[in-house]
Design a protein around this motif. Structure first.
Motif, PDB file in Angstrom:
ATOM      1  N   UNK A 123     -14.623  47.611  97.424  1.00 58.02           N
ATOM      2  CA  UNK A 123     -14.349  47.000  95.958  1.00 58.02           C
ATOM      3  C   UNK A 123     -15.667  46.440  95.368  1.00 58.02           C
ATOM      4  N   UNK A 124     -16.747  45.630  96.508  1.00 59.28           N
ATOM      5  CA  UNK A 124     -17.984  45.185  96.143  1.00 59.28           C
ATOM      6  C   UNK A 124     -18.908  46.205  96.219  1.00 59.28           C
ATOM      7  N   UNK A 125     -18.702  47.335  96.728  1.00 56.23           N
ATOM      8  CA  UNK A 125     -19.565  48.524  96.660  1.00 56.23           C
ATOM      9  C   UNK A 125     -19.684  49.493  95.417  1.00 56.23           C
ATOM     10  N   UNK A 126     -18.385  49.736  94.824  1.00 50.44           N
ATOM     11  CA  UNK A 126     -17.979  50.647  93.755  1.00 50.44           C
ATOM     12  C   UNK A 126     -17.775  49.995  92.411  1.00 50.44           C
ATOM     13  N   UNK A 127     -17.589  48.506  92.579  1.00 46.91           N
ATOM     14  CA  UNK A 127     -17.504  47.908  91.258  1.00 46.91           C
ATOM     15  C   UNK A 127     -16.401  48.195  90.142  1.00 46.91           C
ATOM     16  N   UNK A 128     -15.302  48.512  90.777  1.00 44.91           N
ATOM     17  CA  UNK A 128     -14.166  48.804  89.760  1.00 44.91           C
ATOM     18  C   UNK A 128     -13.106  47.599  89.602  1.00 44.91           C
ATOM     19  N   UNK A 130      -9.506  45.618  89.926  1.00 44.80           N
ATOM     20  CA  UNK A 130      -8.519  45.866  91.241  1.00 44.80           C
ATOM     21  C   UNK A 130      -7.642  47.167  91.120  1.00 44.80           C
ATOM     22  N   UNK A 131      -6.987  47.362  90.198  1.00 45.44           N
ATOM     23  CA  UNK A 131      -5.831  48.475  89.862  1.00 45.44           C
ATOM     24  C   UNK A 131      -6.479  49.522  90.216  1.00 45.44           C
ATOM     25  N   UNK A 132      -8.026  49.953  89.639  1.00 49.22           N
ATOM     26  CA  UNK A 132      -8.530  50.943  89.650  1.00 49.22           C
ATOM     27  C   UNK A 132      -8.989  51.387  91.207  1.00 49.22           C
ATOM     28  N   UNK A 133      -9.515  50.474  91.652  1.00 54.02           N
ATOM     29  CA  UNK A 133      -9.917  50.200  93.172  1.00 54.02           C
ATOM     30  C   UNK A 133      -8.871  50.656  94.071  1.00 54.02           C
ATOM     31  N   UNK A 134      -7.440  50.063  93.719  1.00 53.72           N
ATOM     32  CA  UNK A 134      -6.434  50.573  94.758  1.00 53.72           C
ATOM     33  C   UNK A 134      -5.911  51.733  94.646  1.00 53.72           C
ATOM     34  N   UNK A 135      -6.223  52.602  93.524  1.00 59.34           N
ATOM     35  CA  UNK A 135      -6.044  53.816  93.271  1.00 59.34           C
ATOM     36  C   UNK A 135      -6.436  54.850  93.805  1.00 59.34           C
ATOM     37  N   UNK A 136      -7.901  54.623  94.229  1.00 62.43           N
ATOM     38  CA  UNK A 136      -8.838  55.343  95.239  1.00 62.43           C
ATOM     39  C   UNK A 136      -8.171  56.006  96.386  1.00 62.43           C
ATOM     40  N   UNK A 137      -8.296  57.069  96.509  1.00 63.32           N
ATOM     41  CA  UNK A 137      -7.701  57.981  97.733  1.00 63.32           C
ATOM     42  C   UNK A 137      -8.826  58.761  98.452  1.00 63.32           C
ATOM     43  N   UNK A 138      -8.614  59.206  99.412  1.00 62.59           N
ATOM     44  CA  UNK A 138      -9.543  60.276  99.860  1.00 62.59           C
ATOM     45  C   UNK A 138      -9.666  61.614  99.194  1.00 62.59           C
ATOM     46  N   UNK A 161     -15.578  57.855  85.615  1.00 60.23           N
ATOM     47  CA  UNK A 161     -16.771  57.561  86.309  1.00 60.23           C
ATOM     48  C   UNK A 161     -16.978  57.988  87.733  1.00 60.23           C
ATOM     49  N   UNK A 162     -18.137  58.351  87.949  1.00 57.65           N
ATOM     50  CA  UNK A 162     -18.356  58.617  89.326  1.00 57.65           C
ATOM     51  C   UNK A 162     -19.324  57.823  90.019  1.00 57.65           C
ATOM     52  N   UNK A 163     -19.086  57.238  91.141  1.00 55.81           N
ATOM     53  CA  UNK A 163     -19.876  56.140  91.742  1.00 55.81           C
ATOM     54  C   UNK A 163     -20.474  56.709  93.235  1.00 55.81           C
TER      55      UNK A 163
END
Length: 286
Positions: A123-128, A130-138, A161-163
């Motif tokens: 989370x501290x590396x991609x800056x999103x 909380x809700x958007x962070x937890x939806x990230x999958x492989x 967005x692309x990180x």
């Protein structure tokens, strides 16, 4: 959430009517009554400045709706001013790059805390948010010229967005040990323990929920108690500010205006630093 906000607003109005000992009509909303309501919110109920300001925003919105519907309403509602905490009074909790290094090195005593630690570092590396962070999958990972990118659709703004993942440690974690799914509520609970294990016990001013009062209260608390998933995005923006061009950071955080971005991290525009950054890019270009 908006519906719940209006329910709370309605209850506050009803409580104020009991205090004021009068049923309030829309036509009664003059400057004197609004000032009394504001004083009641801040002093009698001891609500935070931001919360009290939001209640007046709701009152103004209802009043303007009533005017549009031709319901007798005091036109003073159109003159009501919004207010919120000044920048110097905002409580911003971030994790510095040194603190993140400490978290990397700290062994966690249980698998849920290990998983929460991964989400915190990501989370501290991609800056999103909380809700958007937890939806990230492989499935959101892809490679461009050997670099790892993560694609995120920000729910609040509907922006894609692309990180880029520059950290070798984060890339290795994503490729070989992706964090498990977790609810936002559980993550907020676990990351406090993660930060406690990392030794972030120094007292700092902030807001914590008082369960008896059912509202957040300003006080001095150990830092680990104040860390939330919202700290991730702020930490990213703060740690990379002035190291990466602000417009580039804004494309990742999703801020539309530089003024809003600077307010978000409680910074003032530094024109000298901007000029130095321009020279740095200019020298690289040449």
């Amino acid at each position: 959430a908006r519906i719940q906000s209006y329910k709370s607003f309605k209850k506050n109005i009803e409580d104020f009517e009991k205090f004021y000992k009068k049923e309030i009509q829309l036509i009664d909303l003059n400057a004197v009554l609004i000032e009394k309501y504001k004083e009641w919110l801040l002093n009698t109920k001891s609500f935070s400045v931001n919360y009290a300001g939001k209640q007046l925003d709701n009152l103004r919105a209802v009043g303007r709706d009533a005017i549009r519907l031709n319901i007798p309403t005091n036109t003073y509602v159109n003159q009501m001013d919004s207010f919120c905490e000044s920048d110097e009074n905002r409580h911003i909790v971030t994790l510095s790059t040194d603190e993140l290094k400490t978290i990397w090195k700290t062994e966690m005593p249980s698998s849920p805390l290990v998983n929460a630690k991964k989400w915190l570092l990501l989370g501290c590396e991609i800056g999103q948010r909380g809700g958007d962070l937890l939806r990230v999958t492989p499935k959101d990972m892809r490679y461009v010229d050997g670099h790892l990118f993560i694609d995120v659709l920000q729910q609040k703004t509907n922006k894609q967005v692309t990180i880029p993942i520059g950290s070798k440690e984060i890339r290795d974690m994503l490729e070989n040990d992706f964090p498990h799914s977790i609810s936002s509520q559980k993550l907020n609970e676990y990351i406090k323990t993660v930060c406690q294990e990392a030794g972030f016990n120094e007292p700092m001013e902030g807001k914590l929920l008082d369960k008896e009062l059912n509202r957040k209260v300003v006080g001095s608390y150990p830092k680990y108690q104040l860390v939330t998933t919202h700290s991730f995005r702020r930490s990213f923006a703060t740690n990379y500010y002035k190291k990466i061009a602000t417009p580039i950071l804004m494309t990742i955080t999703g801020h539309g205006k530089e003024s809003m971005f600077l307010k978000y991290i409680n910074k003032q525009e530094d024109k000298d630093e901007n000029a130095k950054l321009f020279l740095q890019y200019y020298e690289q270009m040449n």
